[in-house]
Design an enzyme around this catalytic site. Structure first.
Site, PDB file in Angstrom:
ATOM      1  N   HIS A  17       0.833  -1.369  -0.399  1.00 38.19           N
ATOM      2  CA  HIS A  17       0.386   0.325   0.072  1.00 38.19           C
ATOM      3  C   HIS A  17       1.331   1.052   0.212  1.00 38.19           C
ATOM      4  CE1 HIS A  17      -3.086  -2.778   2.283  1.00 38.19           C
ATOM      5  NE2 HIS A  17      -3.870  -2.174   1.356  1.00 38.19           N
ATOM      6  N   ARG A  90      -2.264  -6.419  -7.586  1.00 36.32           N
ATOM      7  CA  ARG A  90      -1.376  -7.014  -7.867  1.00 36.32           C
ATOM      8  C   ARG A  90      -1.475  -7.799  -8.202  1.00 36.32           C
ATOM      9  NH1 ARG A  90      -3.509  -9.009  -2.045  1.00 36.32           N
ATOM     10  NH2 ARG A  90      -5.337  -8.157  -3.642  1.00 36.32           N
TER      11      ARG A  90
HETATM   12  N1  COA Z   1      -0.541  -4.157  -1.679  1.00 37.55           N
HETATM   13  C1  COA Z   1      -0.247  -4.930  -0.477  1.00 37.55           C
HETATM   14  N2  COA Z   1      -2.420  -5.238  -0.459  1.00 37.55           N
HETATM   15  C2  COA Z   1      -3.094  -4.735  -1.262  1.00 37.55           C
HETATM   16  C3  COA Z   1      -2.317  -3.928  -2.894  1.00 37.55           C
HETATM   17  C4  COA Z   1      -1.195  -3.638  -2.225  1.00 37.55           C
HETATM   18  N3  COA Z   1      -1.343  -2.538  -2.920  1.00 37.55           N
HETATM   19  N4  COA Z   1      -3.582  -3.342  -3.028  1.00 37.55           N
HETATM   20  C5  COA Z   1      -4.735  -4.762  -2.391  1.00 37.55           C
HETATM   21  N5  COA Z   1      -4.317  -5.220  -0.767  1.00 37.55           N
HETATM   22  C6  COA Z   1      -4.863  -5.898  -0.200  1.00 37.55           C
HETATM   23  C7  COA Z   1      -5.002  -4.988   1.063  1.00 37.55           C
HETATM   24  O1  COA Z   1      -4.243  -5.416   1.769  1.00 37.55           O
HETATM   25  C8  COA Z   1      -7.094  -6.575   1.486  1.00 37.55           C
HETATM   26  O2  COA Z   1      -6.254  -7.748   1.729  1.00 37.55           O
HETATM   27  P1  COA Z   1      -7.213  -8.807   2.711  1.00 37.55           P
HETATM   28  O3  COA Z   1      -8.519  -8.478   2.123  1.00 37.55           O
HETATM   29  O4  COA Z   1      -6.282  -9.244   3.396  1.00 37.55           O
HETATM   30  O5  COA Z   1      -7.374  -7.598   3.414  1.00 37.55           O
HETATM   31  C9  COA Z   1      -7.257  -6.785  -0.286  1.00 37.55           C
HETATM   32  O6  COA Z   1      -5.973  -6.469  -1.007  1.00 37.55           O
HETATM   33  C10 COA Z   1      -7.831  -5.952  -0.784  1.00 37.55           C
HETATM   34  O7  COA Z   1      -8.082  -4.242  -0.519  1.00 37.55           O
HETATM   35  P2  COA Z   1      -8.768  -3.377  -1.076  1.00 37.55           P
HETATM   36  O8  COA Z   1      -8.935  -3.565  -2.692  1.00 37.55           O
HETATM   37  O9  COA Z   1      -8.125  -2.306  -0.859  1.00 37.55           O
HETATM   38  O10 COA Z   1     -10.728  -3.150  -0.808  1.00 37.55           O
HETATM   39  P3  COA Z   1     -11.138  -3.495   0.481  1.00 37.55           P
HETATM   40  O11 COA Z   1     -11.918  -3.558   0.490  1.00 37.55           O
HETATM   41  O12 COA Z   1      -9.583  -2.949   1.627  1.00 37.55           O
HETATM   42  O13 COA Z   1     -11.795  -1.368  -0.091  1.00 37.55           O
HETATM   43  C11 COA Z   1     -13.042  -0.261  -1.067  1.00 37.55           C
HETATM   44  C12 COA Z   1     -12.725  -1.677  -1.104  1.00 37.55           C
HETATM   45  C13 COA Z   1     -12.833   0.513  -0.257  1.00 37.55           C
HETATM   46  C14 COA Z   1     -12.208   0.613  -2.331  1.00 37.55           C
HETATM   47  C15 COA Z   1     -14.530  -1.142  -1.549  1.00 37.55           C
HETATM   48  O14 COA Z   1     -14.671  -2.272  -0.612  1.00 37.55           O
HETATM   49  C16 COA Z   1     -15.334   0.079  -1.464  1.00 37.55           C
HETATM   50  O15 COA Z   1     -15.735   0.945  -2.484  1.00 37.55           O
HETATM   51  N6  COA Z   1     -15.547  -0.523  -0.507  1.00 37.55           N
HETATM   52  C17 COA Z   1     -16.835   1.361  -0.139  1.00 37.55           C
HETATM   53  C18 COA Z   1     -18.647   1.000  -0.476  1.00 37.55           C
HETATM   54  C19 COA Z   1     -18.736   0.754  -1.824  1.00 37.55           C
HETATM   55  O16 COA Z   1     -18.780   2.201  -2.101  1.00 37.55           O
HETATM   56  N7  COA Z   1     -18.764  -0.722  -2.577  1.00 37.55           N
HETATM   57  C20 COA Z   1     -19.629  -0.146  -4.492  1.00 37.55           C
HETATM   58  C21 COA Z   1     -18.389   0.084  -4.640  1.00 37.55           C
HETATM   59  S1  COA Z   1     -18.866  -0.040  -6.950  1.00 37.55           S
END
Ligand code: COA
Length: 164
Positions: A17, A90
């Site tokens: 991140h 990723r």
């Molecule tokens: N490096 C390391 N890890 C990464 C990464 C990176 N560059 N990018 C993503 N990850 C990992 C995260 O650590 C996370 O791991 P985990 O599942 O083990 O915790 C996983 O990938 C998912 O991360 P992310 O894609 O950031 O998802 P999230 O759940 O943390 O957040 C939101 C995603 C907030 C953008 C999304 O859920 C959201 O928009 N929520 C709001 C509700 C909404 O609007 N919904 C409709 C969307 S269309």
């Protein structure tokens, strides 16, 4: 002035991140790291802890700030007039979910707001927050995979009995 959002759960933030944050901070005048509060998830770190840890880890980046939000991402983006939302990719497996989200968000965002994707640097492509927590819970080493301040906070939590 171009303002972007990098959002996620960050439970906890990893060096993957942080790599995206550093690179995105060079592309935009202002980058906000948006930590989501999801009442349906039981995070290891509270929202306040996650925000504090990210503020600490990004203190050398003057155009990066940290905020939290809940609810629909697009509402937060539109209300705060972001020009772009940054996401890290990723592996090809991330793509399916990301394209769905980007296309849905494109309908919900104020016209002109873009989703921008950065390819995660190869040394971080295997990292996820869950994997960090699992490895620590089994006494494995995660040095170099999370910022030092976050490593200290993870070690303070008793992860031995964590069910993941
Ligand atoms: N490096 C390391 N890890 C990464 C990464 C990176 N560059 N990018 C993503 N990850 C990992 C995260 O650590 C996370 O791991 P985990 O599942 O083990 O915790 C996983 O990938 C998912 O991360 P992310 O894609 O950031 O998802 P999230 O759940 O943390 O957040 C939101 C995603 C907030 C953008 C999304 O859920 C959201 O928009 N929520 C709001 C509700 C909404 O609007 N919904 C409709 C969307 S269309």
């Amino acid at each position: 002035m171009k303002k972007a959002l990098y959002s996620g759960s960050f439970d906890p933030m990893t060096n993957g991140h942080l790599d995206i944050i550093r690179r995105a901070s060079r592309m935009f005048d202002q980058l906000v790291v948006g930590v989501i509060y999801n009442p349906n998830k039981q995070p290891l770190f509270t929202l306040e802890e996650r925000v504090e840890m990210i503020i600490d880890a990004t203190s050398d980046l003057p155009n990066v700030s940290v905020d939290d939000f809940s609810g629909l991402l697009a509402d937060y983006v539109n209300d705060n007039h972001f020009d772009a939302v940054v996401r890290g990719l990723r592996a090809t497996s991330d793509f399916e979910y990301e394209i769905q989200m980007a296309q849905m968000n494109a309908r919900l965002f104020t016209p002109g707001t873009e989703s921008v994707f950065l390819m995660t640097s190869p040394e971080y492509s295997f990292i996820s927050s869950s994997m960090i927590k699992e490895v620590v819970s089994l006494n494995g080493k995660v040095e170099g995979l999370v910022p030092d301040n976050i490593l200290r906070e993870i070690k303070k939590k008793n992860l031995g009995g964590l069910s993941l």
